[in-house]
Design a protein around this motif. Structure first.
Motif, PDB file in Angstrom:
ATOM      1  N   GLU A   1       1.004  -1.245   0.019  1.00 36.94           N
ATOM      2  CA  GLU A   1       0.128  -0.104   0.059  1.00 36.94           C
ATOM      3  C   GLU A   1       0.805   1.371   0.167  1.00 36.94           C
ATOM      4  OE1 GLU A   1      -2.076   3.340   1.639  1.00 36.94           O
ATOM      5  OE2 GLU A   1      -0.770   2.335   3.036  1.00 36.94           O
ATOM      6  N   TYR A   2       1.712   1.211   0.834  1.00 32.62           N
ATOM      7  CA  TYR A   2       2.663   2.565   0.989  1.00 32.62           C
ATOM      8  C   TYR A   2       3.416   2.862  -0.256  1.00 32.62           C
ATOM      9  CZ  TYR A   2       6.656   5.369   2.336  1.00 32.62           C
ATOM     10  OH  TYR A   2       7.553   6.320   2.143  1.00 32.62           O
ATOM     11  N   LEU A   3       4.258   1.799  -0.801  1.00 34.89           N
ATOM     12  CA  LEU A   3       4.911   1.772  -1.961  1.00 34.89           C
ATOM     13  C   LEU A   3       3.980   2.396  -3.197  1.00 34.89           C
ATOM     14  CD1 LEU A   3       7.344  -1.015  -1.528  1.00 34.89           C
ATOM     15  CD2 LEU A   3       7.792   1.303  -1.277  1.00 34.89           C
ATOM     16  N   GLY A   4       2.902   2.012  -3.222  1.00 34.94           N
ATOM     17  CA  GLY A   4       1.798   2.241  -4.272  1.00 34.94           C
ATOM     18  C   GLY A   4       1.729   3.840  -4.155  1.00 34.94           C
ATOM     19  N   ARG A   5       1.194   4.377  -3.031  1.00 34.35           N
ATOM     20  CA  ARG A   5       0.765   5.651  -3.175  1.00 34.35           C
ATOM     21  C   ARG A   5       1.982   6.520  -3.045  1.00 34.35           C
ATOM     22  NH1 ARG A   5       1.129   6.990   2.462  1.00 34.35           N
ATOM     23  NH2 ARG A   5       0.762   5.541   3.838  1.00 34.35           N
ATOM     24  N   ALA A   6       3.140   6.299  -2.243  1.00 33.02           N
ATOM     25  CA  ALA A   6       4.343   6.966  -2.145  1.00 33.02           C
ATOM     26  C   ALA A   6       5.446   6.926  -2.944  1.00 33.02           C
ATOM     27  CB  ALA A   6       5.044   6.627  -0.907  1.00 33.02           C
ATOM     28  N   ARG A   7       5.546   5.764  -3.693  1.00 36.36           N
ATOM     29  CA  ARG A   7       6.618   5.775  -4.967  1.00 36.36           C
ATOM     30  C   ARG A   7       6.020   5.188  -6.133  1.00 36.36           C
ATOM     31  NH1 ARG A   7       9.428   8.134  -5.449  1.00 36.36           N
ATOM     32  NH2 ARG A   7      11.184   7.015  -5.801  1.00 36.36           N
ATOM     33  N   GLY A   8       4.464   5.109  -6.357  1.00 38.84           N
ATOM     34  CA  GLY A   8       4.210   4.531  -7.784  1.00 38.84           C
ATOM     35  C   GLY A   8       4.629   3.156  -8.104  1.00 38.84           C
ATOM     36  N   VAL A   9       4.947   2.483  -7.126  1.00 37.54           N
ATOM     37  CA  VAL A   9       5.223   0.723  -7.258  1.00 37.54           C
ATOM     38  C   VAL A   9       3.940  -0.036  -7.178  1.00 37.54           C
ATOM     39  CG1 VAL A   9       6.381  -0.963  -5.994  1.00 37.54           C
ATOM     40  CG2 VAL A   9       7.514   1.305  -6.144  1.00 37.54           C
ATOM     41  N   ARG A  10       4.120  -0.522  -8.603  1.00 31.90           N
ATOM     42  CA  ARG A  10       2.887  -1.483  -8.866  1.00 31.90           C
ATOM     43  C   ARG A  10       2.938  -2.868  -8.228  1.00 31.90           C
ATOM     44  NH1 ARG A  10      -0.132   0.562 -13.826  1.00 31.90           N
ATOM     45  NH2 ARG A  10       0.609   2.733 -13.691  1.00 31.90           N
ATOM     46  N   THR A  11       2.349  -3.265  -7.077  1.00 32.04           N
ATOM     47  CA  THR A  11       2.701  -4.688  -6.553  1.00 32.04           C
ATOM     48  C   THR A  11       1.553  -4.956  -5.496  1.00 32.04           C
ATOM     49  OG1 THR A  11       4.087  -6.164  -5.539  1.00 32.04           O
ATOM     50  CG2 THR A  11       3.904  -3.924  -4.542  1.00 32.04           C
ATOM     51  N   ASP A  12       1.406  -6.241  -5.517  1.00 29.97           N
ATOM     52  CA  ASP A  12       0.898  -6.650  -4.164  1.00 29.97           C
ATOM     53  C   ASP A  12       1.724  -7.517  -3.237  1.00 29.97           C
ATOM     54  OD1 ASP A  12       1.119  -9.424  -4.957  1.00 29.97           O
ATOM     55  OD2 ASP A  12      -0.541  -9.298  -6.365  1.00 29.97           O
ATOM     56  N   ALA A  13       1.280  -7.780  -1.946  1.00 27.62           N
ATOM     57  CA  ALA A  13       1.715  -8.336  -0.920  1.00 27.62           C
ATOM     58  C   ALA A  13       2.646  -9.705  -1.476  1.00 27.62           C
ATOM     59  CB  ALA A  13       1.200  -8.613   0.323  1.00 27.62           C
ATOM     60  N   GLU A  14       2.108 -10.577  -2.334  1.00 31.82           N
ATOM     61  CA  GLU A  14       2.553 -11.683  -2.756  1.00 31.82           C
ATOM     62  C   GLU A  14       4.158 -11.604  -3.403  1.00 31.82           C
ATOM     63  OE1 GLU A  14       1.260 -14.497  -1.754  1.00 31.82           O
ATOM     64  OE2 GLU A  14       0.095 -12.963  -0.731  1.00 31.82           O
ATOM     65  N   ARG A  15       4.411 -10.418  -4.097  1.00 32.25           N
ATOM     66  CA  ARG A  15       5.583 -10.135  -4.741  1.00 32.25           C
ATOM     67  C   ARG A  15       6.524  -9.528  -4.304  1.00 32.25           C
ATOM     68  NH1 ARG A  15       5.351  -7.561  -9.415  1.00 32.25           N
ATOM     69  NH2 ARG A  15       3.311  -6.510  -9.156  1.00 32.25           N
ATOM     70  N   ILE A  16       6.486  -9.331  -2.732  1.00 38.95           N
ATOM     71  CA  ILE A  16       7.490  -8.617  -1.890  1.00 38.95           C
ATOM     72  C   ILE A  16       8.018  -9.661  -1.103  1.00 38.95           C
ATOM     73  CG2 ILE A  16       7.860  -6.813  -0.116  1.00 38.95           C
ATOM     74  CD1 ILE A  16       5.308  -5.459  -1.183  1.00 38.95           C
ATOM     75  N   ILE A  17       9.406  -9.598  -0.958  1.00 38.97           N
ATOM     76  CA  ILE A  17      10.290 -10.155  -0.022  1.00 38.97           C
ATOM     77  C   ILE A  17      10.894  -9.350   0.901  1.00 38.97           C
ATOM     78  CG2 ILE A  17      12.152 -12.005   0.401  1.00 38.97           C
ATOM     79  CD1 ILE A  17      11.356 -13.311  -2.306  1.00 38.97           C
ATOM     80  N   ILE A  18      10.932  -9.520   2.043  1.00 40.76           N
ATOM     81  CA  ILE A  18      11.773  -8.763   2.757  1.00 40.76           C
ATOM     82  C   ILE A  18      12.952  -9.122   3.214  1.00 40.76           C
ATOM     83  CG2 ILE A  18      11.359  -7.790   5.421  1.00 40.76           C
ATOM     84  CD1 ILE A  18       9.013  -6.919   3.768  1.00 40.76           C
ATOM     85  N   VAL A  19      13.980  -8.468   2.974  1.00 44.32           N
ATOM     86  CA  VAL A  19      15.433  -8.832   3.238  1.00 44.32           C
ATOM     87  C   VAL A  19      16.067  -7.831   4.258  1.00 44.32           C
ATOM     88  CG1 VAL A  19      15.526  -9.669   0.824  1.00 44.32           C
ATOM     89  CG2 VAL A  19      15.939  -7.197   1.263  1.00 44.32           C
ATOM     90  N   SER A  20      17.141  -8.445   4.537  1.00 45.04           N
ATOM     91  CA  SER A  20      17.936  -7.569   5.825  1.00 45.04           C
ATOM     92  C   SER A  20      18.797  -6.554   5.281  1.00 45.04           C
ATOM     93  CB  SER A  20      18.663  -8.925   6.541  1.00 45.04           C
ATOM     94  OG  SER A  20      17.685  -9.683   7.034  1.00 45.04           O
ATOM     95  N   GLY A  21      18.472  -5.603   4.690  1.00 47.48           N
ATOM     96  CA  GLY A  21      19.231  -4.573   3.919  1.00 47.48           C
ATOM     97  C   GLY A  21      19.373  -4.810   2.526  1.00 47.48           C
ATOM     98  N   ALA A  22      19.812  -3.559   1.908  1.00 47.12           N
ATOM     99  CA  ALA A  22      20.029  -3.731   0.519  1.00 47.12           C
ATOM    100  C   ALA A  22      21.121  -4.561   0.068  1.00 47.12           C
ATOM    101  CB  ALA A  22      20.411  -2.275  -0.090  1.00 47.12           C
ATOM    102  N   VAL A  23      22.149  -4.632   0.960  1.00 54.07           N
ATOM    103  CA  VAL A  23      23.353  -5.679   0.812  1.00 54.07           C
ATOM    104  C   VAL A  23      22.611  -7.018   0.757  1.00 54.07           C
ATOM    105  CG1 VAL A  23      25.143  -6.690   2.071  1.00 54.07           C
ATOM    106  CG2 VAL A  23      25.223  -4.314   1.931  1.00 54.07           C
ATOM    107  N   GLN A  24      21.839  -7.632   1.358  1.00 54.25           N
ATOM    108  CA  GLN A  24      21.282  -9.001   1.250  1.00 54.25           C
ATOM    109  C   GLN A  24      20.325  -9.059   0.006  1.00 54.25           C
ATOM    110  OE1 GLN A  24      18.161 -10.620   3.766  1.00 54.25           O
ATOM    111  NE2 GLN A  24      19.838 -12.536   4.109  1.00 54.25           N
ATOM    112  N   GLY A  25      19.695  -7.968  -0.450  1.00 58.97           N
ATOM    113  CA  GLY A  25      18.883  -7.860  -1.483  1.00 58.97           C
ATOM    114  C   GLY A  25      19.736  -8.330  -2.866  1.00 58.97           C
TER     115      GLY A  25
END
Lengths: 490, 490
Positions: B170-194
């Motif tokens: 929800e946040y990324l959609g409204r604040a950054r124009g990112v198109r996604t739903d929760a299913e396509r998000i992976i939480i990682v431990s910092g950009a380094v891990q990403g």
């Protein structure tokens, strides 16, 4: 033309197409944001005055756009609480439904959300999560976060917070006989990460106990090392085999000396000695997975192997069984020569583990809340263990022949060994499902699962791993009833 | 014979050698535990009664052993507070000193403990850590931890908590124009891990901006991919070059479109389009490192590139700049086809990121505390940016020629470009040190550091990266004074 606007509460990025004219362009942009979910149901929009000022439009233009979208059912205007995005069902299609977002299972069967579960759970792997010390943990977090210097919120030492490493050096020394100082400890995000980094840095061939946790074998392999399965028996890992041809090139042995997973045996003192000699002779590395060393119920030798050979042993401890896997805090105690390479690998993996949890655990240990929590848990799990032994040995209405209980001196699981005269593993698991009971068969834990034939089944001991730590206190007696009924087969 | 004993507060593992006799054996075991640090200075020992009962010894035996160790200076007996391990200096050698444990620097210069710092810090990379929202974060943690279901403390979805993934969608959609739903998000431990996981899963060649963060290049390489440096200019990454021979095999491009690090330029709309076309044409992947996209000070197009091509873009966002790097929370928004492989890689890296911080951030976002915190920070950093521009352009006593300020439309850093007529980078850094000011030179951020010759220096722009977000509010004006003096060279 992309415009950025903000309200008192939320930020939003909107692309208004100038070709459509101002009002229509704004309408389209809002409609699209609602349809594709960027503006979620219930989100409060800025006032027309605010948005008009932000976008440099006349207020009337914004009002007209809002009115149009209210008319379409995309927005709802409520006196007193402003304009909000309409709830699901009252607006156009295309907005992803929360129900859909809940569903789904990850790549390898890890449940996402709340999967359907059996009524009774004696599957091993987690402690009783209802006893996570929420209040004490939050108190420790408050003290730790308030006391932390500003730099604690920035990048830090890849080894982890010095506060936690010092607390662990002291705790592990007195509670587990580990010899170390804070400089040789690296905080990692769970045992999985510890093994991943070790696989990456050490490479070569890892002798790993079999049966063991299959994921751990996979993790080591997917980080560049080979795995050679090391048999186990009632005295723990078959250390004698390490000098044989099957382990010719092995430079590392991963073992669970205090309570073999899943067999439950303790590594025999003579084998500990032999293991240390093997490591010293070839400058090899012992990885001691001490996943449940805190839970010992009977007096017996259980100090860490690391204490015998700190220069050749990597001690891998974790808070997953004492607190819960979700805190993702584990620690590597390293021989001096591995500190540099492992620190570098950790830095490249995720720079460092999350700091606030580390500071909280440091505070939790320093205040002795950790000791008290473990002590209470140990008492609770010992009672469960005793009850398990009692029910299976003497109380099962008609005495349940055909199995034996083992591995109960420590930990959160025991092994029900199935004797050839009794039921097979598959039969027990089938019966368990009929009693609505979730169990793990030994069969899932072999390095190479046996082919589904009588011959290969016969060659391997059959058994059921009973995770008596998993259920809540209230659920345990009923789960035990289900187990007793499952095993009372004649 | 190893024995285990416990007191009301602490656990201790002691190995008592039976060959030495009971009293002497106990003395030796305690002495050894104190000498090698397992029993730390100040640790309270159990009462003689408790220990005697635990070990099955006569109380007099334990008392005698304690008396002996007090006489030796290893223990201190205090009326009312029992027997404790003596403080440092009053006991035998061999106990590692806390001072020694504090010192030390990790493998690659990351400071452990409190390194010596210059008085003024304008080095980029972190936000103002004094503004970490301690109280609001602790409140959110309390709500989140108290509301969490028991299963939240166990193993979960490797992609991370659904609560956070939904809040981010929800946040990324409204604040950054990112198109996604929760299913396509992976939480990682910092950009380094990403980046580490992406390097591992995608492999091949990554086109990566140059200059950029050298650690990020290293991370990708150490996880199995090649790096081809992609030049940048005032319109961002030189996307046109991607079709040239230097990037022939590149399947992935890592870019910082909203605010190039460290140049500070914004990726030109035509180049965004070209980048997306490049990715679509060859089924390639764009990795959008949106490290400071929340901090924009002027109205301009800054939506995420991901919104243009969600099926070809990995969006990498982070809380490191909005909250602080220590929370180690970042997120990958993935094209559908990468969700499975990345989830699996995450599971093998550390099973999942720590859950309590995730639940806390979800609560922080849902309550709009996150928006409020970012808004306040944006205002603060915009004022700092304005002050920086004002001081460098008009106020520097004698106007400071020889440089130009750039990259100030967004983010927490700006670039002072050094013109050939003025000082060199090395000269500025040397002068800065004389004014007790910590700065970062552009020279450290090239993929291949230039040889230390005039020729190679001339070929590359020289500059100073000014991290105006780093100091505290109170320290900023003085740091700025030092910068102005550093740059006022005639």
């Amino acid at each position: 033309m992309a415009e950025y606007w903000s309200t008192l509460d939320v930020d939003l990025h909107l692309a208004v197409d100038p070709a459509s004219g101002r009002r229509v362009g704004l309408e389209q942009a809002l409609r699209e944001a609602i349809r594709d979910g960027r503006l979620g149901a219930g989100t409060r929009l800025p006032s027309t005055r605010t948005l008009a000022a932000e976008l440099g439009l006349a207020r009337g233009t914004v009002s007209a756009a809002y009115d149009q979208l209210v008319a379409e059912g995309h927005l709802v205007a409520t006196r007193g609480s402003g304009t909000r995005v309409a709830e699901l069902g009252t607006q156009g299609a295309g907005n992803p439904s929360p129900a859909k977002a809940t569903a789904g299972v990850s790549a390898r069967g890890e449940p996402a959300g709340s999967p359907q579960r059996l009524a009774h759970n004696l599957r091993p792997g987690t402690p009783d999560l209802s006893h996570f010390p929420r209040a004490a943990w939050l108190r420790a977090a408050r003290r730790a976060v308030n006391a932390a210097p500003n730099e604690a919120f920035g990048y830090g030492d890849p080894r982890g917070r010095i506060e936690l490493r010092r607390a662990l050096a002291e705790y592990l020394g007195r509670a587990r006989g580990v010899r170390t100082d804070a400089e040789r400890i690296i905080i990692v995000s769970g045992a999985v990460q510890g093994l991943a980094l070790l696989g990456q840095v050490l490479g070569g061939t890892f002798a790993m106990e079999d049966p063991y946790i299959p994921l751990f074998h996979e993790v080591v392999r997917s980080h560049g090392a080979q795995v050679a399965p090391l048999p186990v028996d009632d005295d723990g890992a078959r250390v004698d085999l390490l000098r044989g041809p099957d382990f010719d090139g092995a430079g590392t042995a991963v073992v669970t000396p205090s309570h073999q997973y899943p067999i439950g045996s303790t590594l025999h003192p003579a084998r500990r000695q032999a293991l240390v000699e093997w490591a010293r002779a070839g400058r090899r590395v012992i990885v001691e997975d001490d996943y449940d060393g805190e839970f010992r119920y009977d007096r017996q030798p259980v100090g860490a192997v690391q204490g015998m050979a700190p220069e050749r042993t990597v001690y891998l401890g974790t808070a997953s069984k004492t607190l819960g896997p979700a805190v993702r805090l584990a620690w590597l105690v390293l021989p001096e020569h591995l500190v540099g390479p492992l620190t570098e690998a950790k830095r490249h993996a995720d720079h460092q583990s999350e700091s606030l949890g580390q500071l909280t655990l440091a505070e939790f240990i320093a205040s002795h809340d950790y000791d008290r929590h473990i002590r209470a848990a140990r008492l609770r799990y010992r009672r469960r263990r005793d009850l398990l032994a009692e029910r299976l040995h003497t109380r099962a209405g008609r005495p349940a022949a055909g199995f034996a209980l083992g591995g109960i001196a420590a930990g959160l699981h025991a092994l029900v060994r199935l004797e050839p005269a009794g039921m097979t593993e598959a039969e027990v698991l089938k019966r368990a499902a009929e009693f609505d009971l979730d169990l793990e068969g030994l069969g899932d834990l072999w390095h190479t699962p046996p082919a589904n034939t009588l011959a290969s089944s016969a060659a391997r001991p059959q058994g059921i791993v009973v995770g008596f730590g998993s259920p809540t206190e209230a659920a345990y007696p009923r789960a035990l009833d289900a187990l007793v009924r499952t095993l009372s087969w004649r």
